[in-house]
Scaffold this active site. Structure first.
Site, mmCIF file in Angstrom:
data_model
loop_
_atom_site.group_PDB
_atom_site.id
_atom_site.type_symbol
_atom_site.label_atom_id
_atom_site.label_comp_id
_atom_site.label_asym_id
_atom_site.label_seq_id
_atom_site.Cartn_x
_atom_site.Cartn_y
_atom_site.Cartn_z
ATOM 1 N N GLU A 113 -4.220 22.664 45.093
ATOM 2 C CA GLU A 113 -4.932 22.855 46.365
ATOM 3 C C GLU A 113 -6.428 22.879 46.121
ATOM 4 O O GLU A 113 -6.869 23.079 45.002
ATOM 5 C CB GLU A 113 -4.564 24.226 46.963
ATOM 6 C CG GLU A 113 -3.153 24.329 47.414
ATOM 7 C CD GLU A 113 -2.783 25.741 47.844
ATOM 8 O OE1 GLU A 113 -3.692 26.542 48.121
ATOM 9 O OE2 GLU A 113 -1.587 26.019 47.887
ATOM 10 N N LYS A 115 -10.037 24.681 46.248
ATOM 11 C CA LYS A 115 -10.483 26.071 46.168
ATOM 12 C C LYS A 115 -11.681 26.217 47.106
ATOM 13 O O LYS A 115 -12.781 25.761 46.806
ATOM 14 C CB LYS A 115 -10.861 26.431 44.724
ATOM 15 C CG LYS A 115 -11.175 27.904 44.570
ATOM 16 C CD LYS A 115 -11.250 28.291 43.111
ATOM 17 C CE LYS A 115 -11.392 29.785 42.930
ATOM 18 N NZ LYS A 115 -12.467 30.401 43.650
ATOM 19 N N ASP A 117 -14.714 27.589 49.106
ATOM 20 C CA ASP A 117 -15.783 28.507 48.720
ATOM 21 C C ASP A 117 -16.241 29.263 49.958
ATOM 22 O O ASP A 117 -17.228 28.927 50.599
ATOM 23 C CB ASP A 117 -16.941 27.697 48.124
ATOM 24 C CG ASP A 117 -17.918 28.595 47.405
ATOM 25 O OD1 ASP A 117 -17.588 29.771 47.175
ATOM 26 O OD2 ASP A 117 -19.023 28.114 47.086
ATOM 27 N N TYR A 225 -3.787 29.808 53.289
ATOM 28 C CA TYR A 225 -3.118 29.174 52.157
ATOM 29 C C TYR A 225 -2.068 30.023 51.455
ATOM 30 O O TYR A 225 -1.574 29.639 50.413
ATOM 31 C CB TYR A 225 -4.137 28.673 51.138
ATOM 32 C CG TYR A 225 -5.180 29.689 50.730
ATOM 33 C CD1 TYR A 225 -4.836 30.871 50.104
ATOM 34 C CD2 TYR A 225 -6.534 29.441 50.979
ATOM 35 C CE1 TYR A 225 -5.792 31.798 49.735
ATOM 36 C CE2 TYR A 225 -7.503 30.364 50.613
ATOM 37 C CZ TYR A 225 -7.120 31.539 49.991
ATOM 38 O OH TYR A 225 -8.064 32.447 49.631
ATOM 39 N N LYS A 316 -12.464 25.223 37.798
ATOM 40 C CA LYS A 316 -13.787 25.223 38.420
ATOM 41 C C LYS A 316 -14.501 23.903 38.114
ATOM 42 O O LYS A 316 -14.546 23.490 36.948
ATOM 43 C CB LYS A 316 -14.628 26.388 37.887
ATOM 44 C CG LYS A 316 -14.081 27.761 38.253
ATOM 45 C CD LYS A 316 -14.153 27.990 39.740
ATOM 46 C CE LYS A 316 -14.812 29.197 40.243
ATOM 47 N NZ LYS A 316 -15.637 30.087 39.706
ATOM 48 N N CYS A 410 -41.122 48.175 24.028
ATOM 49 C CA CYS A 410 -40.662 48.204 25.417
ATOM 50 C C CYS A 410 -41.850 47.934 26.349
ATOM 51 O O CYS A 410 -42.876 48.608 26.240
ATOM 52 C CB CYS A 410 -40.051 49.578 25.711
ATOM 53 S SG CYS A 410 -39.666 49.803 27.446
ATOM 54 N N CYS A 413 -42.606 51.370 28.386
ATOM 55 C CA CYS A 413 -43.068 52.634 27.793
ATOM 56 C C CYS A 413 -43.641 52.431 26.386
ATOM 57 O O CYS A 413 -43.974 53.402 25.713
ATOM 58 C CB CYS A 413 -41.935 53.657 27.785
ATOM 59 S SG CYS A 413 -40.632 53.243 26.616
ATOM 60 N N CYS A 428 -34.364 49.901 24.068
ATOM 61 C CA CYS A 428 -35.492 50.828 24.038
ATOM 62 C C CYS A 428 -34.882 52.209 23.805
ATOM 63 O O CYS A 428 -34.092 52.677 24.618
ATOM 64 C CB CYS A 428 -36.250 50.793 25.361
ATOM 65 S SG CYS A 428 -37.370 52.184 25.504
ATOM 66 N N CYS A 434 -38.352 56.658 29.361
ATOM 67 C CA CYS A 434 -38.635 55.290 29.820
ATOM 68 C C CYS A 434 -38.248 55.166 31.307
ATOM 69 O O CYS A 434 -37.065 55.302 31.653
ATOM 70 C CB CYS A 434 -37.836 54.321 28.950
ATOM 71 S SG CYS A 434 -38.063 52.614 29.383
HETATM 72 S S1 IVH Z 1 -4.598 31.750 46.161
HETATM 73 C C1 IVH Z 1 -2.677 35.591 44.442
HETATM 74 N N1 IVH Z 1 -5.598 29.507 47.041
HETATM 75 O O1 IVH Z 1 -10.233 32.143 45.308
HETATM 76 C C2 IVH Z 1 -3.372 34.287 44.661
HETATM 77 N N2 IVH Z 1 -7.112 31.305 46.583
HETATM 78 O O2 IVH Z 1 -10.571 33.469 42.602
HETATM 79 C C3 IVH Z 1 -4.378 34.366 45.712
HETATM 80 N N3 IVH Z 1 -9.447 30.798 47.074
HETATM 81 O O3 IVH Z 1 -9.797 35.492 46.208
HETATM 82 C C4 IVH Z 1 -5.343 33.282 45.785
HETATM 83 N N4 IVH Z 1 -9.125 28.744 47.781
HETATM 84 O O4 IVH Z 1 -10.529 33.909 48.013
HETATM 85 C C5 IVH Z 1 -5.866 30.758 46.623
HETATM 86 N N5 IVH Z 1 -6.325 27.468 47.851
HETATM 87 C C6 IVH Z 1 -6.591 28.708 47.459
HETATM 88 C C7 IVH Z 1 -7.917 29.232 47.438
HETATM 89 C C8 IVH Z 1 -8.121 30.542 46.978
HETATM 90 C C9 IVH Z 1 -10.023 29.694 47.567
HETATM 91 C C10 IVH Z 1 -10.182 32.031 46.689
HETATM 92 C C11 IVH Z 1 -9.578 33.315 47.185
HETATM 93 C C12 IVH Z 1 -9.395 34.169 45.986
HETATM 94 C C13 IVH Z 1 -10.256 33.507 44.970
HETATM 95 C C14 IVH Z 1 -9.663 33.710 43.592
#
Ligand code: IVH
Length: 671
Positions: A113, A115, A117, A225, A316, A410, A413, A428, A434
């Site tokens: 899936e 991720k 942000d 999700y 990531k 430092c 100080c 320090c 300090c």
């Molecule tokens: S599943 C127990 N799926 O990433 C598993 N998380 O670093 C729960 N996030 O706190 C997470 N996209 O806020 C899941 N497709 C996705 C996601 C996702 C973003 C975030 C989520 C979580 C953080 C984990």
């Protein structure tokens, strides 16, 4: 209009508006003009005003907001909101797969899936209606932001179909679509207001708005999700997404390849490579890919570590890099005296934020980069909030660039710095003289997770230290009304608030007081372990290396630090003064009576409701006696603690042959 007719009309308008809303915001295929939609909504608003008895807490009119939240209430998550383990290369993913394959015999399928942000949200539905929405918070407890969440149009207030569980939780990510974010900033620019930095932080700030109408206007969106239900209707995560879609949720679009299933590393790799390029064409930010084991059964078998599920991992994306100039190196002093060199940069835009500073970590890092003032450097924003300097562009270095010489004294100080062989940082050693160390320690002491002293903040601490009223945490307890009242801007209410906060801190339990002292490497968890083991500060003060490392999970590094702390007379005096002021330096009678190691090494799952204890009480009893609470039943579970109306977890325990006990049996076990 007759009352009956009015109710009928309200129902009809509500259900039509709900459908239009779903078509527009979830399916992106509108079935009515904006004008007609507004007209219908106005009509419904009018009727609800005229017949308030029929107004529904989940009416489509709630979408426009208007509910004001005075204080967001804290809610304990039924299931902790964990984070995900991170990985940065395909090799890491391959390791993840190998680890999993070791504990699972059957064939594995993964769901990949995006991720998102944004801001994680947990939403509870009861009987098909949105009941509560809570932010992630610290993972254990978050804030009730229900009124705000109800204004997000793609989150259903009432569900479609009828086969949803009577109670379930769904998790997802609230985000700020870039188009809406840019629109907001354009309006701010026109109004001469400062611009928001990036969509993620603005989404997070918006969710904390006390006026839900503000949230309604902003145009936030949400992908859901993850479904958590005690009664499971499906066997896989993927099927749960399909179900959630039927119930009206905006789940990641399968047709746009936001989700895929695969059984091979090659399939995962393909998905990652596709989105690494394609992500720039989305209208929202993603920072990676999440890979989850699809089968619920296998997820349960794999379980969780303290921080994250073993059945999922985040990949990531490589962070964006930019180049800029190093203008100067300055040095920060932490509360423990550790020195951190900071790169001061020519401001540059990176991943939506303007970067002016980056951490250089320590002297070795400066040496390794051979970084010099005036250099052109590459900066990257990794997982951390503070950006990192990756490398120096040597080709652009001027011939007269001077090699960086690390400071010897430092900067605050002027005390000569020390560095022990095995330590990364310079320190320090002037801990009592300090200024930033003094302030830092007091700030840590009053902070929320430590003594949580209301009324005191960084600015007040700074003022009190600068005015010479306090030089350590024990001095807080000698502050008088008159001393504070004499300070500029300190009125009666403010002074009372501070003094009350200080007084209340005397009731804070021992473990938090120990954490508040700020002993290096003694964080919240270590403080809990030490207090549980030693029971009183007197025993801890006298403990030897052998005593300390015999405590579960305490190693030499922590032990050294504790010994060093109590070897310093000034610290002993500080503790004695605090104790003289009434702070708690031992476990209370109740804590002592309730504690044992009888459940050491055992894991428990609690299910159902109980006659004599609340679930939280039972959890505490288990923890106080050395046991561990977990959420799902697996072969590794030692006991399932069963109450009235226990559901699938009881069935699971029976199926796996796990021991089943009731609350009385637990009480017997702990004596
Ligand atoms: S599943 C127990 N799926 O990433 C598993 N998380 O670093 C729960 N996030 O706190 C997470 N996209 O806020 C899941 N497709 C996705 C996601 C996702 C973003 C975030 C989520 C979580 C953080 C984990």
């Amino acid at each position: 209009m007759e009352k009956e007719q009015a109710q009928e009309k309200i129902n009809q308008l509500s259900s039509e508006l709900r459908e239009h809303n779903h078509n527009y915001y979830v399916l992106s295929s509108p079935t009515i003009s904006d004008y007609d939609f507004d007209m219908q909504l106005k009509e419904l608003q009018g009727l609800e005003k005229q017949y308030p008895d029929f107004a529904d807490v989940n009416s489509p009119t709630k979408r426009v907001g208007g509910d004001i939240t005075k204080n967001f209430e804290t809610v304990v998550h039924k299931r902790p909101m964990l984070s995900l383990g991170n990985s940065y290369s395909i090799d890491d993913i391959a390791d993840f797969e190998i680890r999993i394959a070791k504990s699972i015999d059957h064939e594995l399928e993964y769901v990949c899936e995006l991720k998102y942000d944004g801001v994680a949200i947990s939403i509870i539905y009861e009987n098909g209606e949105l009941a509560k929405a809570v932010t992630r918070g610290d993972g254990t407890k978050g804030e009730d932001v229900t009124a705000n969440v109800k204004t997000i149009r793609s989150i259903p207030l009432k569900l479609k179909g009828g086969d949803y569980p009577s109670e379930f939780e769904i998790r997802g990510e609230i985000f700020f679509p870039r188009k809406n974010f840019d629109k907001l900033n354009k309006l701010r620019e026109e109004a001469g207001e400062p611009l928001y930095m990036n969509p993620r932080n603005t989404a997070s700030g918006t969710m904390k708005s006390k006026d839900s109408a503000v949230v309604a206007e902003r145009g936030l969106d949400c992908f859901l999700y993850f479904v958590y239900a005690d009664e499971k209707q499906v066997n896989t995560h993927y099927d749960s997404l399909l179900k959630a879609k039927d119930w009206g949720f905006k789940v990641p679009y399968i047709e746009k390849n936001f989700v895929c299933r695969t059984t091979t590393i090659g399939g995962i790799k393909e998905f990652i490579e596709y989105w690494d390029k394609e992500r720039f064409n989305l209208d929202f930010d993603i920072d990676g890919i999440v890979i989850k084991v699809n089968s619920y059964h296998q997820q349960e078998e794999l379980g969780f570590t303290a921080k994250s599920p073993r059945w999922a991992i985040a990949y990531k994306f490589k962070a964006e890099q930019v180049s800029t100039t190093l203008e100067a190196i300055t040095y920060q002093i932490g509360r423990t005296g550790a020195i951190t060199p900071v790169a001061n940069l020519t401001p540059v835009l990176l991943a939506g934020t303007t970067i002016k500073r980056a951490s250089l970590h320590n002297a070795d890092q400066i040496e390794k980069l051979d970084i010099r003032v005036g250099d052109t450097v590459f900066v990257e924003k990794g997982g951390e909030i503070i950006p990192k300097i990756i490398s120096v562009d040597l080709q652009k270095r001027s011939t007269d660039a001077v090699k960086t010489k690390y400071i010897e004294c430092c900067p605050e100080c002027q005390t000569p710095l020390v560095r022990k062989e095995e330590q990364a940082h310079h320190y320090c050693p002037n801990d009592t003289g300090c200024p930033p160390q003094i302030k830092g320690r007091i700030e840590h002491y009053i902070s929320r997770k430590a003594m949580n002293i209301d009324g005191l903040g960084e600015e007040t601490v700074e003022l009190l230290v600068n005015e010479g009223l306090i030089a350590n945490m024990a001095d807080l307890y000698d502050l008088s009304y008159n001393q504070l009242f004499a300070l500029e801007g300190f009125k009666e209410k403010k002074v009372r608030n501070i003094l009350d906060g200080i007084e209340i801190s005397k009731t804070v339990p021992f473990a938090r007081v120990l954490f508040a002292l700020g002993i290096r490497y003694v964080g919240e968890t270590v403080a809990k372990k030490l207090t549980k083991h030693f029971k009183s500060i007197d025993f801890l003060m006298r403990s030897t290396m052998i005593d300390l490392i015999s405590v579960d999970e305490i190693g030499e590094r922590i032990a050294d630090s504790v010994i060093e702390y109590f070897a310093d007379e000034a610290n002993i005096e500080l503790v004695n003064r605090l104790r003289g002021n009434g702070l708690k330096f031992e476990l209370t009678k109740e804590q002592l009576e309730g504690a044992s190691e009888r459940l050491q090494g055992l894991t428990f799952v609690i299910t159902g409701s109980f006659e004599n204890h609340s679930r939280n009480d039972l959890k505490k009893i288990i923890e106080d006696n050395g046991g561990k609470n977990t959420g799902s039943v697996s072969k590794k579970t030692s006991y399932v603690l069963v109450g009235e109306a226990a559901g699938s977890k009881l069935a699971k325990a029976q199926e796996l042959g796990v021991n089943i006990i009731d609350e009385n049996e637990l009480i017997e076990m702990v004596g």
